[in-house]
Design an enzyme around this catalytic site. Structure first.
Site, mmCIF file in Angstrom:
data_model
loop_
_atom_site.group_PDB
_atom_site.id
_atom_site.type_symbol
_atom_site.label_atom_id
_atom_site.label_comp_id
_atom_site.label_asym_id
_atom_site.label_seq_id
_atom_site.Cartn_x
_atom_site.Cartn_y
_atom_site.Cartn_z
ATOM 1 N N ASP A 18 0.818 -1.225 0.000
ATOM 2 C CA ASP A 18 0.000 0.000 0.000
ATOM 3 C C ASP A 18 0.846 1.268 0.000
ATOM 4 O OD1 ASP A 18 -2.320 -1.613 0.198
ATOM 5 O OD2 ASP A 18 -1.886 -1.858 2.325
ATOM 6 N N LYS A 21 2.099 2.111 -5.095
ATOM 7 C CA LYS A 21 2.670 1.575 -6.344
ATOM 8 C C LYS A 21 1.732 1.831 -7.516
ATOM 9 C CE LYS A 21 2.911 -2.515 -4.504
ATOM 10 N NZ LYS A 21 2.591 -2.166 -3.099
ATOM 11 N N GLY A 45 -4.367 -4.452 -4.135
ATOM 12 C CA GLY A 45 -5.383 -3.438 -4.390
ATOM 13 C C GLY A 45 -4.664 -2.184 -4.847
ATOM 14 N N HIS A 46 -4.564 -1.998 -6.149
ATOM 15 C CA HIS A 46 -3.805 -0.865 -6.680
ATOM 16 C C HIS A 46 -4.771 0.253 -7.062
ATOM 17 C CE1 HIS A 46 -0.139 -3.612 -7.619
ATOM 18 N NE2 HIS A 46 -0.302 -3.376 -6.335
ATOM 19 N N GLN A 226 2.009 -6.006 -3.186
ATOM 20 C CA GLN A 226 2.387 -6.089 -1.760
ATOM 21 C C GLN A 226 3.715 -5.348 -1.538
ATOM 22 O OE1 GLN A 226 1.407 -9.514 -3.182
ATOM 23 N NE2 GLN A 226 -0.553 -8.565 -2.890
HETATM 24 P P1 IMP Z 1 -2.420 -12.879 1.779
HETATM 25 O O1 IMP Z 1 -1.509 -12.306 0.750
HETATM 26 O O2 IMP Z 1 -3.865 -12.641 1.489
HETATM 27 O O3 IMP Z 1 -2.110 -14.331 2.056
HETATM 28 O O4 IMP Z 1 -2.139 -12.116 3.164
HETATM 29 C C1 IMP Z 1 -0.904 -12.220 3.852
HETATM 30 C C2 IMP Z 1 -0.509 -10.887 4.467
HETATM 31 O O5 IMP Z 1 -0.186 -9.961 3.440
HETATM 32 C C3 IMP Z 1 -1.602 -10.231 5.317
HETATM 33 O O6 IMP Z 1 -0.982 -9.516 6.370
HETATM 34 C C4 IMP Z 1 -2.229 -9.227 4.343
HETATM 35 O O7 IMP Z 1 -2.841 -8.146 5.020
HETATM 36 C C5 IMP Z 1 -1.002 -8.795 3.581
HETATM 37 N N1 IMP Z 1 -1.316 -8.322 2.224
HETATM 38 C C6 IMP Z 1 -1.623 -9.084 1.147
HETATM 39 N N2 IMP Z 1 -1.833 -8.317 0.076
HETATM 40 C C7 IMP Z 1 -1.632 -7.052 0.461
HETATM 41 C C8 IMP Z 1 -1.659 -5.792 -0.234
HETATM 42 O O8 IMP Z 1 -1.890 -5.709 -1.440
HETATM 43 N N3 IMP Z 1 -1.386 -4.693 0.513
HETATM 44 C C9 IMP Z 1 -1.073 -4.779 1.828
HETATM 45 N N4 IMP Z 1 -1.031 -5.917 2.510
HETATM 46 C C10 IMP Z 1 -1.298 -7.053 1.836
HETATM 47 MG MG MG Z 2 -2.810 -1.857 -1.847
#
Ligand code: IMP
Ligand code: MG
Length: 427
Positions: A18, A21, A45-46, A226
């Protein structure tokens, strides 16, 4: 960013995701010929603001909003076909021409309905605070050599076999979680048969496409999802996502050679946020966190969860600079700090009476340490209209100077608002 000799550029998050990007990729895509996602899936989530409109993309590269830019989903992505087609339909409704310029790697693994169910029902996922998009279970199947790839859809009998054993395993696991939900083979097959007709025409050898495009001189942007501290190898394990978010993952996940990467831009917020559980050394107390959250609109773009907030952690970002080989930093949301009377940068951690300036691999250490801060004066005036470094208040420039020195990486962009034009380019 792109120049005569800088043709392939990676954009990574250098904190916990977040960082903004989406906005940077949107700005850089103006000069790119290709934008490629290389890992993660619909957990991303971009957010991109175009005019007054806000668009959140989970699966499709942010470059799609630029007419003429070709976009690809690389082999390293776990692809959620449902989200993909919802997003395509939404974009088309908004007047974005997607036809003929979106490609999906034939080697990408599919996120199936039972992956999402397992993610949602597994208590271990809740402990980590995953997004529930099936990311972990899909990568588990990939690594266990039983995943369903896009190209498998060309062979219905093979897919049926894979799905039958996947459903069987998923139902056993669901039962072991004490969950009452079950999956049916026929439902999964019906979905796949329906989606295959739309998915297969997009399937390509993406690595080969990029290789050829590069040969013809194309500018290629590799869009990370991420952040570096969520990398399965380099992040705060086990509070991480299940892919390599760092620049090494960009080569593997796009299907190109590491030696083709010319530059790596690390995106950082002027402060720090994190969604989900796990250590966040500079986390603020709730009153201050709430103030930052409101000012920065810090709510998850995928899950809507409030983000945890903290001061800028230079130990984290210097670590991210090292493992990614960052050639530049893009600092976003500087404007969110405009009203603070003083601002802090974390320069080290005190742990067991000793000062540490390198990021540790042990999460237990991270939970116990005390961050050491360097305090600077706030600037207490708006930066939203700054378009050159000279337009920024003196105190804001001092803050950025300290950041650059502590992170040992040049700052090449400073973003001061959500709109495309609210950016200062320094290269
Ligand atoms: P997962 O990727 O859904 O398995 O989540 C694993 C961890 O990565 C959790 O702490 C999520 O909140 C975090 N996470 C996954 N995708 C994002 C993202 O796009 N932005 C921020 N945190 C993320
Ligand atoms: Mg995001």
């Amino acid at each position: 960013m792109f120049g005569e000799r800088t043709r392939t550029v990676v954009v990574v998050g250098a904190q916990w995701g977040d960082e903004g990007k989406g906005k940077l990729v949107d700005v850089l895509a103006e000069r790119a010929d290709w934008v490629v996602r290389y890992q993660g899936g619909a957990n991303a989530g971009h957010t991109v603001h175009v005019g007054d409109e806000q668009i959140v993309l989970h699966q499709i590269p942010s470059g799609i909003l630029h007419p003429g830019v070709r976009c690809a989903i690389g082999n390293g992505v776990v692809l959620d076909p449902d989200t993909l087609f919802d997003e395509i339909d939404e974009l088309v409704k908004d007047g974005v021409d997607v036809e003929g310029r979106l490609y999906v790697s034939d080697r990408a693994h599919l996120v199936l309905p039972y992956h999402k169910l397992l993610d949602a029902e597994n208590p271990a996922s809740k402990a980590i605070g995953t997004t529930g998009r099936g990311i972990g279970p899909a990568y588990e199947d990939k690594v266990a050599r039983r995943g369903v790839r896009v190209l498998d859809l060309r062979h219905p009998a093979r897919v049926r076999e894979l799905v039958e054993s996947g459903v069987h395993r998923a139902n056993a696991e669901l039962q072991s979680f004490g969950s009452k939900v079950r999956v049916e083979v026929d439902d999964v097959m019906a979905l796949l048969v329906r989606l295959a007709q739309r998915l297969l025409p997009l399937a390509e050898d993406v690595g080969l496409l990029i290789h050829r495009a590069r040969g013809a001189g194309a500018a290629v942007l590799l869009e990370g999802a991420q952040g570096s501290l969520l990398d399965v190898d380099h992040g705060t394990y086990p509070f991480v996502t299940s892919s390599n978010t760092t620049s090494g993952g960009a080569a593997v996940g796009a299907g190109i050679a590491p030696t083709t990467i010319d530059a790596v831009l690390g995106v950082v917020k002027a402060y720090t946020t994190r969604v989900g559980n796990g250590p966040l050394p500079t986390e603020l107390d709730e009153a201050m966190a709430e103030r930052m959250r409101k000012l920065g609109n810090e709510y998850g773009a995928t899950t809507g969860r409030p983000r945890r907030c903290g001061w800028f952690d230079a130990v984290v970002v210097r670590y991210a600079a090292r493992v990614n080989g960052l050639t530049g930093l893009a600092v976003t949301k500087l404007d969110v700090l405009d009203t603070f009377d003083r601002v802090a940068l974390c320069t080290g951690y005190t742990f067991n009476g000793e000062l540490h300036t390198e990021f540790p691999g042990d999460v237990a250490a991270l939970e116990e340490l005390e961050p050491r801060y360097e305090w600077l004066d706030g600037w207490q005036q708006s930066t939203a209209d700054a378009r050159r470094l000279e337009d920024l208040p003196h105190a804001a420039r001092l803050y950025l100077d300290r950041m650059r020195a502590l992170v040992e990486t040049p700052i090449t962009y400073v973003s001061v608002g959500t709109r495309r034009d609210q950016i200062i380019g320094l290269d």
